[in-house]
Design an enzyme around this catalytic site. Structure first.
Site, short mmCIF file in Angstrom:
data_model
loop_
_atom_site.label_atom_id
_atom_site.label_comp_id
_atom_site.label_asym_id
_atom_site.label_seq_id
_atom_site.Cartn_x
_atom_site.Cartn_y
_atom_site.Cartn_z
CE LYS A 195 -11.38 34.13 -15.17
NZ LYS A 195 -12.24 34.45 -14.05
C1 LIG Z 1 -12.62 35.46 -12.94
C2 LIG Z 1 -12.20 35.38 -11.52
C3 LIG Z 1 -13.10 35.56 -10.46
C4 LIG Z 1 -14.50 36.04 -10.64
O1 LIG Z 1 -15.23 35.35 -11.55
P1 LIG Z 1 -16.52 36.07 -12.24
O2 LIG Z 1 -17.17 34.92 -12.93
O3 LIG Z 1 -16.00 37.10 -13.17
O4 LIG Z 1 -17.35 36.62 -11.15
C5 LIG Z 1 -12.63 35.35 -9.17
N1 LIG Z 1 -11.36 35.02 -8.93
C6 LIG Z 1 -10.46 34.86 -9.92
C7 LIG Z 1 -9.06 34.49 -9.57
C8 LIG Z 1 -10.85 35.06 -11.24
O5 LIG Z 1 -9.95 34.95 -12.22
#
Ligand SMILES: *Cc1c(COP(=O)(O)O)cnc(C)c1O
Length: 392
Positions: A195
Site C-alpha cells: 500500500k
Molecule cells: C489491502 C486491502 C484490505 C485489507 O488490508 P489488510 O491491511 O491487508 O488487512 C482491504 N480492502 C482493500 C481494498 C485492500 O486493498
C-alpha cells in the site's frame, strides 16, 4: 527481488519487478530501532503521534490506529452498529475482507455491480439493492480513485445508511479537492507493504464522529473503556469491558514506522502518478489495451495501475498475457476475482455467476502492471516494452 509462486513445486519464473513493493529508507529503520530502546513497545506515545499526524494529513477530526486494514473495516462495521439481519452493500471488485468484515459482525453483504469504465461501485446499482434491512454501504476506492461519494452520500442520507469508505487503495487521493479520509462517515486504510505507506501490518480509521471514534478505540482493545495509560494516570487498576472487542492494537514499533512513512506520502503518490502517466501514454498507442477511466474531479492515488485487455483484438487471453509477462520477470497480477464468486460466498449466500455481470466481464480482461515508488524510469520502460511485445 522475489519468486512467484512462493510455495509451489513447479518451476516458477523469477519475478524481478513485483506489482507492488514497500520503500524503506535509513530514517525508517532508525525510528523503529529507537522504539526498541524505549519503554514502550506497544501502546505508547508513538501511537498517539501517528494518529495525530494522520488525522492532520487527511483533515479528519479523529484517527484510530489498528492492526490491519481488515481490522479497520471490521471496526468501522462495528461502529456502524451492524449485527445479525442487517445488510451492507459492497462491490464485488475488491479484496475479500471488504465483505468479510460484514460477516464478522453477523451481517449480510449484498453485492452491487461496478461501473464498467472505472470498476467503482455504481450508485444506480446501489440504489437498486437497498432494502428495509440495509444499514450501510462500503465504497471501495478501487485502484486509488475515490468513488462517486456525492451520489453515494445522497443515497445514504435518503435511506439513513452509514457510508463507509474502504480507502485501502486511495491514501493521498482526493475528490473535488477534499482528501480521502473525510469523504465517508468512516474511512478505512491499510498499511500493508504494497500500500502507499507501510507499518508492516497496520490500518487506520478516520472519522469526524467523536462517539464512533471512542467506540472504535474500545473495540481495538477488547471492548475495554479505558487504556492502560489512562488508568496509570488516574492511579487506578479499575477497568470495565463494555463491548465485545478484539486485540486490534497497532504497536509503538509499527507507529514509529508509520510516522516516518507518512512524511514521505506526497513523494510516494507523486511518483505513482508519474508512472501511471507513462503507462497511460503508452497504452494510448495500443488498440488492444485500455486504462480505466478517471472521473472528473478525482485525484487518483494509483495504488494499482489496471489495464483492460481486449483479447479478441490482441489474439490471446488475459491469462496468456499474464503468463507471458511473468515468464519475462514482470509480476503482473489480477485485482480482483469478484468476491461473490469465491467458494465461501457461493456456499454461504448462494451468490452465482451473473449476479454482477460488469464485474465478471471485467475480471476476464484486467491486468495490474507493476507500480511502486522505487521503480526507475528504466523499469517503467521495460514494462511498457514487454507489454507492447504482447501485441507484436
Ligand atoms: C489491502 C486491502 C484490505 C485489507 O488490508 P489488510 O491491511 O491487508 O488487512 C482491504 N480492502 C482493500 C481494498 C485492500 O486493498
Amino acid at each position: 527481488m522475489t519468486r512467484w509462486p512462493l510455495d509451489h513445486n513447479v518451476k516458477a519464473p523469477v519475478v524481478t519487478l513485483p506489482y507492488g513493493r514497500q520503500t524503506i529508507d535509513e530514517d525508517d529503520i532508525k525510528a523503529v530501532v529507537e522504539v526498541l530502546r524505549s519503554d514502550y513497545l506497544t501502546t505508547g506515545p508513538k501511537v498517539e503521534r501517528f494518529e495525530q499526524m494522520f488525522s492532520d494529513r487527511v483533515g479528519a477530526q479523529h484517527a484510530v490506529a489498528v492492526s490491519s486494514g481488515t481490522a479497520a473495516l471490521h471496526a468501522a462495521i462495528f461502529a456502524a452498529g451492524i449485527g445479525p439481519g442487517d445488510e451492507v452493500i459492497v462491490p464485488p471488485i475488491t479484496f475479500a475482507s471488504t465483505a468479510n468484515c460484514v460477516v464478522f459482525q453477523g451481517g449480510t453483504p449484498v453485492f452491487a455491480d461496478v461501473s464498467p469504465d472505472t470498476l467503482l461501485i455504481d450508485p444506480s446499482q446501489v440504489a437498486r439493492k437497498v432494502t428495509s434491512r440495509t444499514k450501510a454501504i462500503i465504497a471501495v476506492d478501487f485502484a486509488g480513485q475515490p468513488c462517486d461519494y456525492d451520489a453515494l452520500r445522497e443515497i445514504a442520507e435518503y435511506h439513513g445508511l452509514t457510508l463507509v469508505a474502504d480507502a485501502c487503495h486511495s491514501l493521498g487521493g482526493a475528490l473535488h479537492g477534499n482528501p480521502v479520509g473525510v469523504l465517508a462517515d468512516l474511512n478505512a486504510f491499510s498499511f500493508h507493504p504494497v500500500k502507499h505507506i507501510t507499518t508492516g501490518e497496520g490500518g487506520m480509521i478516520t472519522t469526524n464522529d467523536a462517539d464512533a471514534a471512542r467506540r472504535i478505540r474500545s473495540f481495538r482493545n477488547h471492548g475495554i473503556a479505558t487504556d492502560h495509560r489512562e488508568r496509570a494516570r488516574a492511579g487506578s487498576h479499575f477497568y470495565e469491558m463494555v463491548d465485545l472487542g478484539y486485540n486490534y492494537r497497532l504497536s509503538d514499533l509499527q507507529c514509529a514506522l508509520g510516522i516516518t512513512q507518512l512524511g514521505k506520502l506526497q513523494r510516494f503518490v507523486d511518483r505513482r502518478r508519474e508512472i501511471a502517466a507513462s503507462y497511460d501514454s503508452a497504452l494510448s498507442g495500443f488498440d488492444w489495451a485500455f486504462p480505466l477511466h478517471t472521473r472528473e474531479g478525482a485525484h487518483h492515488a494509483y495504488h494499482l495501475y489496471v489495464a483492460r485487455i481486449e483479447s479478441t483484438t490482441l489474439g490471446c487471453s488475459r491469462d496468456q498475457a499474464l503468463t507471458a509477462l511473468r515468464t519475462s520477470g514482470f509480476g503482473v497480477n489480477v485485482h480482483y476475482i469478484p468476491v461473490h464468486l469465491h467458494p465461501y460466498y457461493r456456499g454461504r449466500y448462494g451468490t452465482v455467476p451473473g449476479l454482477c455481470p460488469e464485474a465478471e466481464r471485467a475480471y476476464e480482461e484486467i491486468l495490474s502492471l507493476p507500480i511502486f515508488p522505487m521503480m526507475s524510469d528504466g523499469d517503467v520502460q521495460s514494462v511498457i516494452d514487454a507489454f507492447r511485445a504482447l501485441g507484436a
